[in-house]
Design an enzyme around this catalytic site. Structure first.
Site, PDB file in Angstrom:
ATOM      1  N   ASP A  64      -5.820  -6.196   7.189  1.00  0.00           N
ATOM      2  CA  ASP A  64      -7.039  -5.788   7.868  1.00  0.00           C
ATOM      3  C   ASP A  64      -8.144  -5.694   6.824  1.00  0.00           C
ATOM      4  OD1 ASP A  64      -6.517  -3.427   6.502  1.00  0.00           O
ATOM      5  OD2 ASP A  64      -5.843  -2.348   8.272  1.00  0.00           O
ATOM      6  N   TYR A 113       5.545   2.854  10.697  1.00  0.00           N
ATOM      7  CA  TYR A 113       4.309   3.447  10.180  1.00  0.00           C
ATOM      8  C   TYR A 113       3.514   4.179  11.261  1.00  0.00           C
ATOM      9  CZ  TYR A 113       0.405   3.953   7.077  1.00  0.00           C
ATOM     10  OH  TYR A 113      -0.564   4.477   6.295  1.00  0.00           O
ATOM     11  N   GLU A 158       0.808  -1.216   0.000  1.00  0.00           N
ATOM     12  CA  GLU A 158       0.000   0.000   0.000  1.00  0.00           C
ATOM     13  C   GLU A 158       0.842   1.267   0.000  1.00  0.00           C
ATOM     14  OE1 GLU A 158      -3.311   0.119   2.761  1.00  0.00           O
ATOM     15  OE2 GLU A 158      -3.360  -2.071   2.810  1.00  0.00           O
ATOM     16  N   ARG A 198       0.248   5.341  11.185  1.00  0.00           N
ATOM     17  CA  ARG A 198      -1.207   5.174  11.334  1.00  0.00           C
ATOM     18  C   ARG A 198      -1.465   3.747  11.783  1.00  0.00           C
ATOM     19  NH1 ARG A 198      -1.227   9.208   6.980  1.00  0.00           N
ATOM     20  NH2 ARG A 198      -0.528   7.660   5.487  1.00  0.00           N
ATOM     21  N   ASP A 242      -2.197  -4.417   3.518  1.00  0.00           N
ATOM     22  CA  ASP A 242      -2.206  -4.638   4.967  1.00  0.00           C
ATOM     23  C   ASP A 242      -3.175  -5.748   5.376  1.00  0.00           C
ATOM     24  OD1 ASP A 242      -0.439  -2.569   5.033  1.00  0.00           O
ATOM     25  OD2 ASP A 242      -1.910  -1.076   5.683  1.00  0.00           O
ATOM     26  N   HIS A 288      -0.394  -3.134  11.758  1.00  0.00           N
ATOM     27  CA  HIS A 288       0.985  -2.643  11.828  1.00  0.00           C
ATOM     28  C   HIS A 288       1.529  -2.798  13.243  1.00  0.00           C
ATOM     29  CE1 HIS A 288      -1.065  -0.321   8.627  1.00  0.00           C
ATOM     30  NE2 HIS A 288       0.034  -0.610   7.964  1.00  0.00           N
ATOM     31  N   GLU A 308      -9.657  -3.226   5.355  1.00  0.00           N
ATOM     32  CA  GLU A 308      -9.424  -2.337   4.222  1.00  0.00           C
ATOM     33  C   GLU A 308      -8.360  -2.918   3.295  1.00  0.00           C
ATOM     34  OE1 GLU A 308     -11.296   0.341   3.582  1.00  0.00           O
ATOM     35  OE2 GLU A 308     -12.420  -0.010   5.444  1.00  0.00           O
TER      36      GLU A 308
END
Length: 766
Positions: free
Chosen positions: A84, A287, A9, A289, A82, A332, A86
């Site tokens: 998750d 990371y 991403e 976020r 990632d 993350h 999303e």
DNA sequence: CAGTGAGCGAGCTTCCGCTTGACTT
């Protein structure tokens, strides 16, 4: 032809991973989502079982073309978005857009960016998990339905260009409700009694500070008690020593980083994210976020190494923190330095400060508990049941406190860390002074940006990537505003007992002083009340938690996503229709009373150009009069008197050489208008209601002086001025930047013309 | 940049969650 193409991403992540994978692998990034519901209209075909209409947004076309090209040149494609909800959806959209076979496309995930983790991931590919994808689709579509069906209702029933959403509307509600709690809060005062005792009759001996176990409701009671104190005998009646430990806070997540950067560095939520992004792109931190407090094994080992060499074995304690946050997806690691042996970095001041904070927090999280010893001494009076207590805390072993201590949101925590002198049970004490001070209770605190993020996170509303944008949205819509307030002076009574005599003094404190707090605005309160009346389900604090439970079920394959949407949508849409049928608009109108002279009604409401006060009605022969409310007045709390006061402005200060001088309050605060020019009044110094002509001239002259300093050169139509971002050029109300390294003082008119010409050209060509 | 509050109405506004730049008067 490339052997292997890995798609992640984030471009920064792509760069790092490529290094680990070697020359058979090419790693590129999708820059987040590549497809979304159609921008125009709803983007959902409700009649066809909520079929989504996906499109590639304009700004993503370039990335997608690059992805397509790379995909066509690769033998194997690995989708490493990632791990998750999303990320799974991104993987699915990628497969769709790149025309990959869902049965054979290799989906891989890694939780940390290390060679081991990446190799393990490559060895264990799986298929795209459609249940997880569907839970994301349900989430996405539900948010679109809520936002795009309620917002138009607001445009009709309240005001154009407003918005509502599952997340933002709750954020506004929190602020509005807190403000109302503060309105209705009545401060009460009582008297807190503190004493300074000495341990023997010698006035120079060591002292012990203690507080009475009881507070007194008023001055009279406090006075009576101090008199009792004046001839009391005091004895140490008990000593307790309790050992205790304090533990470090877990490593940073997005939310806790935002909170601490605000408390310790004064950063806004958006500023924290900008600085963190810079650090991340430079490879200095992981990371930024994230909702996870997890540290990689490598980071744990490295922290231990650093702590051992810097502080020694007994300061080290390896810990893994469990993430407690509701709805955390933990794709993350926690936010930590990329290289823990770098305790400092190069960069600008803000980058250094934020890095320092992250380094300390991470290291401290791997350090030993602090050992403390809390001592409580109770002191009896021989003529009253009231007891005095002295407490003191001694740090026996500092542990993690050597590096870092988390701040609290409590503003005026009285923590007078006292040193306790050697006392024994039964020992007599003698007072030096005993003081009863008036203390007011405080209303609940207003939210800061950071404490609002904390609250949203507790409610499981919003995600690390949206906290900062949400805070911006509710300010951009005018629902809330971040402001300072000077506070009001309040007098406090103080009674002191010294040498047998009670004297009374007073001191003043500022009540309600605020710095960088979120205040609701009229339109925010009106919209909130409208949503509470008509869409209480959506703004319920538990709404997100309830739908999240269903998304989880969908992810587990226990619930059909279209069915879930159907169950939500049918009653929701009925509410939308019913609300649209209602006739009245919501204006927040209040009738304040009647004009004392004319008897006309005085009302306030939200008008076309903002909150307005009105005297009289339109159905009358006399035209109504209007006046805008001042910046810190609210429709909900303004009084009749305050409203009438608004009509005293603008007023004339008189004439000077036939030019009238007028003082008023405009969009940007109080001003003087003279000869067609505007001059701002000095904040906190001048009052537009009482300003004199003499003072007005002082302000005008001062402003003219300042303007002179602003002008570097004046060539008539072209001027070189000093601005906020340094010197710049202005011509015909157009501003131009100077090329880097220009000496503004030495510019000639010809130089200026050249700069302008060049600038105009480049604008046209672009 | 500082006023404005008649009424009509075309065309626009808007969500949350992933990611970065481009741009600062």
């Amino acid at each position: 032809m490339i052997e292997n193409l890995v798609i992640v991403e984030s471009p920064a992540k792509a760069k790092t991973i490529e290094k680990f994978l070697g020359k058979d692998f090419r790693v590129i990034s999708s820059f987040g989502h590549i497809r979304d519901l159609a921008k125009k209209n709803l983007g959902i075909n409700i009649g066809k079982d909520f079929e989504p209409d996906y499109e590639i947004p304009k700004e993503k076309v370039k990335v997608v073309n690059e992805l397509r090209k790379a995909a066509s040149e690769a033998k194997n494609i690995w989708i490493a978005s990632d791990e998750d909800r999303e990320g799974e959806a991104i993987a699915w959209h990628l497969a769709g857009v790149l025309k990959l076979d869902l049965d054979t496309t290799k989906r891989i995930v890694f939780h940390e960016i290390t060679k081991d983790a990446i190799s393990t991931a490559i060895e264990n590919p799986r298929r795209i998990d459609m249940n997880l994808v569907n839970s994301q689709q349900a989430r996405r579509i539900l948010d679109r339905l809520v936002g795009f069906e309620i917002s138009p209702v607001l445009w009709k029933k309240v005001q154009p260009a407003l918005s509502a959403g599952r997340v933002q509307s709750v954020a506004v509600k929190l602020i509005v409700e807190r403000e109302r709690e503060i309105f209705s809060f009545k401060a009460e005062s009582s008297y807190r009694v503190t004493a300074v005792f000495r341990i023997d009759t010698n006035t120079a001996s060591a002292v012990l500070r203690a507080e009475a176990s009881k507070r007194f409701p008023d001055e009279k009671e406090a006075h009576k008690f101090l008199e009792l104190c004046s001839y009391a005998g005091y004895t140490v009646s008990g000593i307790t020593v309790k050992p205790g430990t304090r533990s470090p806070a877990p490593p940073f997540t997005t939310s806790t980083l935002q909170q601490e950067a605000f408390r310790k560095l004064g950063f806004s939520v958006a500023q924290t994210m900008t600085v963190a992004q810079k650090l991340y792109e430079a490879g200095k931190i992981t990371y930024m976020r994230t909702d996870s407090t997890n540290l990689s094994k490598l980071a744990l080992a490295k922290s231990r190494e650093v702590i051992m060499s810097e502080f020694g074995e007994k300061y080290s304690k390896t810990r893994q923190f469990k993430t407690k946050t509701a709805g955390a997806q933990e794709a993350h690691e926690a936010i930590r330095p990329a290289y823990l042996d770098n305790s400092t970095i190069t960069g600008n001041q803000n980058e250094k400060k934020l890095y320092d904070l992250i380094w300390k927090r991470t290291i401290a999280s791997q350090m030993a508990d602090a050992q403390v010893e809390k001592t409580t001494i109770s002191i009896d009076m021989n003529n009253s049941p009231v007891i005095f207590n002295a407490t003191g805390e001694v740090i026996k072993f500092d542990g993690f406190l050597k590096v870092y201590m988390e701040s609290s949101d409590q503003e005026n925590a009285d923590d007078e860390k006292a040193v306790i002198p050697p006392v024994k049970k039964g020992m007599p004490l003698y007072y030096n002074s005993i003081t009863a001070s008036q203390k007011y209770t405080s209303p609940p605190p207003r939210y800061t940006e950071a404490s609002l993020v904390k609250k949203l996170e507790e409610l499981g509303i919003g995600r690390p990537s949206t906290y900062a944008p949400t805070i911006s949205t509710i300010q951009n819509r005018g629902y809330v505003s971040r402001e300072d307030r000077p506070g009001e002076k309040r007098s406090l009574k103080i009674l002191s007992l010294e040498k047998g005599k009670v004297t009374s003094t007073s001191k003043s404190e500022l009540a309600g002083k605020e710095k960088s707090k979120l205040f609701p605005q009229d339109i925010g309160m009106i919209v909130n009340d409208f949503l509470m009346e008509n869409f209480s389900v959506i703004v319920d604090y538990n709404f997100t938690a309830e739908v999240e439970e269903q998304f989880d079920e969908i992810a587990l394959g226990k619930l059909k996503w279209t069915g879930m949407l159907h169950n939500f949508y049918v009653p929701f849409h009925t509410t939308v229709e019913k609300t649209l049928e209602k006739k009245d608009r919501k204006t927040g109108v209040r009738v304040l009373g009647n004009h004392p002279e004319t008897g006309e009604p005085v009302t306030v409401r939200m008008g076309r150009f903002g909150p307005v006060a009105q005297i009289g009605n339109t159905d009358n022969d006399n035209k109504p009069r209007f006046a805008s409310l001042a910046k810190n007045q609210l429709l909900e709390t303004i009084t009749l008197e305050e409203a009438l006061n608004l009509f005293r402005l603008p007023r004339s200060l008189g004439k000077n050489d036939s030019d009238e001088m007028v003082v008023g309050i405009g969009k940007f605060g109080p001003y003087i208008r003279f000869k067609g020019k505007f001059f701002s009044l000095k904040k906190g110094v001048d009052d537009p209601y009482t300003l004199t002509m003499e003072r007005a001239f002082e302000i005008i002259n001062e402003k003219n002086e300042d303007d002179k300093k602003k002008v570097i050169s004046d060539f008539g139509d072209i001027r070189v001025l000093n601005g906020r971002y340094g010197p710049y050029l202005t011509k015909d109300k157009q501003n131009y930047r100077l090329p880097k390294g220009t000496d503004a003082e030495k510019l000639t008119k010809e130089d200026c013309n050249k700069i302008i010409e060049k600038n105009d050209k480049s604008k046209k060509s672009s």
